[in-house]
Design a protein around this motif. Structure first.
Motif, mmCIF file in Angstrom:
data_model
loop_
_atom_site.group_PDB
_atom_site.id
_atom_site.type_symbol
_atom_site.label_atom_id
_atom_site.label_comp_id
_atom_site.label_asym_id
_atom_site.label_seq_id
_atom_site.Cartn_x
_atom_site.Cartn_y
_atom_site.Cartn_z
ATOM 1 N N TYR A 279 9.813 32.298 -10.364
ATOM 2 C CA TYR A 279 11.101 31.683 -10.080
ATOM 3 C C TYR A 279 10.887 30.434 -9.229
ATOM 4 O O TYR A 279 10.275 30.495 -8.157
ATOM 5 N N ARG B 199 8.358 31.437 -6.319
ATOM 6 C CA ARG B 199 7.971 32.846 -6.162
ATOM 7 C C ARG B 199 7.409 33.335 -7.482
ATOM 8 O O ARG B 199 7.871 32.917 -8.553
ATOM 9 N N ARG C 217 -1.637 44.122 -8.951
ATOM 10 C CA ARG C 217 -0.409 43.366 -8.751
ATOM 11 C C ARG C 217 -0.569 42.335 -7.635
ATOM 12 O O ARG C 217 -1.130 42.633 -6.584
ATOM 13 N N SER D 180 6.003 36.928 -13.777
ATOM 14 C CA SER D 180 7.370 36.399 -13.714
ATOM 15 C C SER D 180 7.439 35.409 -12.557
ATOM 16 O O SER D 180 6.809 35.588 -11.520
ATOM 17 N N ASN E 168 5.461 36.940 -9.474
ATOM 18 C CA ASN E 168 4.836 38.261 -9.522
ATOM 19 C C ASN E 168 3.868 38.276 -10.695
ATOM 20 O O ASN E 168 4.212 37.811 -11.778
HETATM 21 C C1 LIG Z 1 9.042 40.239 -7.874
HETATM 22 O O1 LIG Z 1 9.171 41.629 -7.701
HETATM 23 C C2 LIG Z 1 10.095 41.975 -6.682
HETATM 24 C C3 LIG Z 1 10.038 43.469 -6.458
HETATM 25 O O2 LIG Z 1 9.789 44.156 -7.616
HETATM 26 C C4 LIG Z 1 11.490 41.492 -7.101
HETATM 27 O O3 LIG Z 1 12.420 41.816 -6.092
HETATM 28 C C5 LIG Z 1 11.429 39.981 -7.291
HETATM 29 O O4 LIG Z 1 12.663 39.509 -7.754
HETATM 30 C C6 LIG Z 1 10.350 39.602 -8.275
HETATM 31 N N1 LIG Z 1 10.221 38.147 -8.280
HETATM 32 C C7 LIG Z 1 10.112 37.450 -9.398
HETATM 33 C C8 LIG Z 1 9.942 35.990 -9.247
HETATM 34 O O5 LIG Z 1 10.138 37.968 -10.505
#
Ligand SMILES: *[C@@H]1O[C@H](CO)[C@@H](O)[C@H](O)[C@H]1NC(C)=O
Ligand SMILES: *[C@@H]1O[C@H](CO)[C@@H](O)[C@H](O)[C@H]1NC(C)=O
Ligand SMILES: *[C@@H]1O[C@H](CO)[C@@H](O)[C@H](O)[C@H]1NC(C)=O
Ligand SMILES: *[C@@H]1O[C@H](CO)[C@@H](O)[C@H](O)[C@H]1NC(C)=O
Ligand SMILES: *[C@@H]1O[C@H](CO)[C@@H](O)[C@H](O)[C@H]1NC(C)=O
Ligand SMILES: *[C@@H]1O[C@H](CO)[C@@H](O)[C@H](O)[C@H]1NC(C)=O
Length: 253
Positions: free
Chosen positions: A192, A148, A123, A190, A150
Motif C-alpha cells: 500500500y 507498507r 513472513r 501486498s 506484507n
Molecule cells: C499487512 O498485514 C496486516 C496484518 O495482517 C494488515 O493489518 C495490513 O493491512 C497488511 N498491509 C498490507 C499493505 O497489506
C-alpha cells in the motif's frame, strides 16, 4: 566464516579489545567452527541457528539493540529499462520478521572462498517513507508518503564470493566479501502506497489496486535492482566486521 550471515553487523558493537595481545575477541555468543571439522557445513548452520534468539532480543549487556524490526536508513532504487522505469527513494525502512528465518542449508566452498546459504522466511512486514516518480507497466506513477508491504513465503539464496588478503600491518590473513548475490522468490505480496498522485484518491486507489493485482510483474521488473541493493548492503555490513578478525580466528585451522 559464518559471520557473513546477515545479522553480522550486530557484532560490530560488541568488539572487545583485549588490551595486552591487541587481538580482538570474538563475542562468545558466536560458536566458532574449526576449518578441519568434517561436518563444517552443519557446524556453521548450527552456529547461525543458535544466534537467532539474540537477534530478536538484542544483547543488552553488550549494548546490542534488538534487530526486530530491522532498520535501514535509506535505499535508492533506480530502474530505467523495460516496462518499469521509476526513480524511487525509501527512507526510515523498518522490516519485521527477518529473524524468524529458517536456515535450510549452508554450503562452504573453502577452496574458492565461496559460501552459499538457503533460507526461508515465512513472513516479512515493511514500512518506510517513499518518494517515487516514473512509469509502471506504462502507467505514470508519482507520490511520496508512507509505503507498507506484507510479504510471505520467501525463499532466498545468498551466494557470497570472498577473497583472502594480507592485513597491512601484520602477517595475518583476512577475508573480505567481493560480491554478494541474493536471489529471492516471494510467494505472496501486498502493498500500500499512501499519498500517491499528491492525494488524488481515485487515482491512488486505482494504482494501489493495480499494483496489488500485478505485483508479480512489478516485482519481477524491480527484482534485479532490489537484489543488487540487498547484496551491496550485505557486503558493506559484512566487510566492516570481517576486517576486524583474522581468518585464523574466524575459522581456526
Ligand atoms: C499487512 O498485514 C496486516 C496484518 O495482517 C494488515 O493489518 C495490513 O493491512 C497488511 N498491509 C498490507 C499493505 O497489506
Ligand atoms: C577446534 O580445535 C581446537 C584446537 O585443535 C580444539 O581445542 C577444539 O576442541 C576444536 N573445536 C571443535 C568444536 O571441534
Ligand atoms: C521525499 O521528498 C521530500 C521532499 O521532496 C523529503 O522531505 C523526503 O525526505 C523525501 N523522502 C524520501 C524517502 O526520500
Ligand atoms: C531520489 O534521490 C536521488 C538522489 O538523491 C534524486 O536524484 C532523485 O530525484 C530522487 N528521486 C525521487 C523520486 O525523489
Ligand atoms: C600500522 O602500525 C603503525 C604503528 O603501530 C600505525 O601507526 C599505523 O596506523 C598502522 N597502519 C595501519 C594501516 O593500520
Ligand atoms: C556502507 O555503509 C556506510 C555506513 O553504514 C554508508 O555510509 C555507505 O554509503 C555504505 N555504502 C554502500 C555502497 O552501501
Amino acid at each position: 566464516m559464518y559471520r557473513i550471515i546477515f545479522p553480522l553487523f550486530l557484532f560490530e558493537v560488541v568488539l572487545i579489545e583485549n588490551g595486552w595481545t591487541e587481538e580482538i575477541q570474538i563475542p562468545s555468543v558466536l560458536k566458532i567452527c574449526n576449518r578441519s571439522n568434517p561436518h563444517l557445513n552443519e557446524c556453521i548452520k548450527y552456529s547461525v541457528d543458535s544466534l537467532k534468539p539474540y537477534l530478536k532480543s538484542g544483547i543488552p549487556e553488550f549494548n546490542i539493540p534488538p534487530c526486530e524490526p530491522l532498520h535501514v536508513p535509506q535505499v535508492e532504487i533506480k530502474q530505467d529499462a523495460g516496462p518499469v522505469s521509476i526513480s524511487s527513494n525509501y527512507s526510515n525502512i523498518k522490516i519485521a520478521g527477518g529473524s524468524d528465518f529458517n536456515l535450510k542449508s549452508v554450503k562452504i566452498d573453502a577452496d574458492n572462498d565461496r559460501i552459499r546459504l538457503k533460507l526461508y522466511i515465512p513472513r516479512l512486514t515493511m514500512t518506510s517513507n517513499y518518494n517515487m516518480s516514473g512509469k509502471i507497466l506504462m502507467l505514470p506513477i508519482t507520490g511520496h508518503g508512507q509505503a507498507r508491504g506484507n510479504f510471505s513465503d520467501i525463499d532466498a539464496i545468498v551466494t557470497i564470493q570472498g577473497e583472502r588478503y594480507q592485513g597491512s600491518n601484520t602477517t595475518q590473513i583476512y577475508f573480505r566479501v567481493l560480491d554478494c548475490y541474493c536471489d529471492f522468490e516471494v510467494g505472496h505480496a501486498s502493498l500500500y502506497l499512501e499519498n500517491l498522485f499528491n492525494g488524488d484518491e481515485t487515482l491512488a486507489d486505482t494504482m494501489n489496486l493495480f499494483l496489488n493485482d500485478n505485483w508479480r510483474a512489478v516485482a519481477a521488473e524491480i527484482k534485479p535492482a532490489l537484489e543488487d541493493t540487498v547484496g551491496r548492503m550485505f557486503k558493506n555490513f559484512s566487510n566492516k566486521i570481517y576486517s576486524k578478525y583474522p581468518l585464523d580466528q574466524l575459522l581456526p585451522p
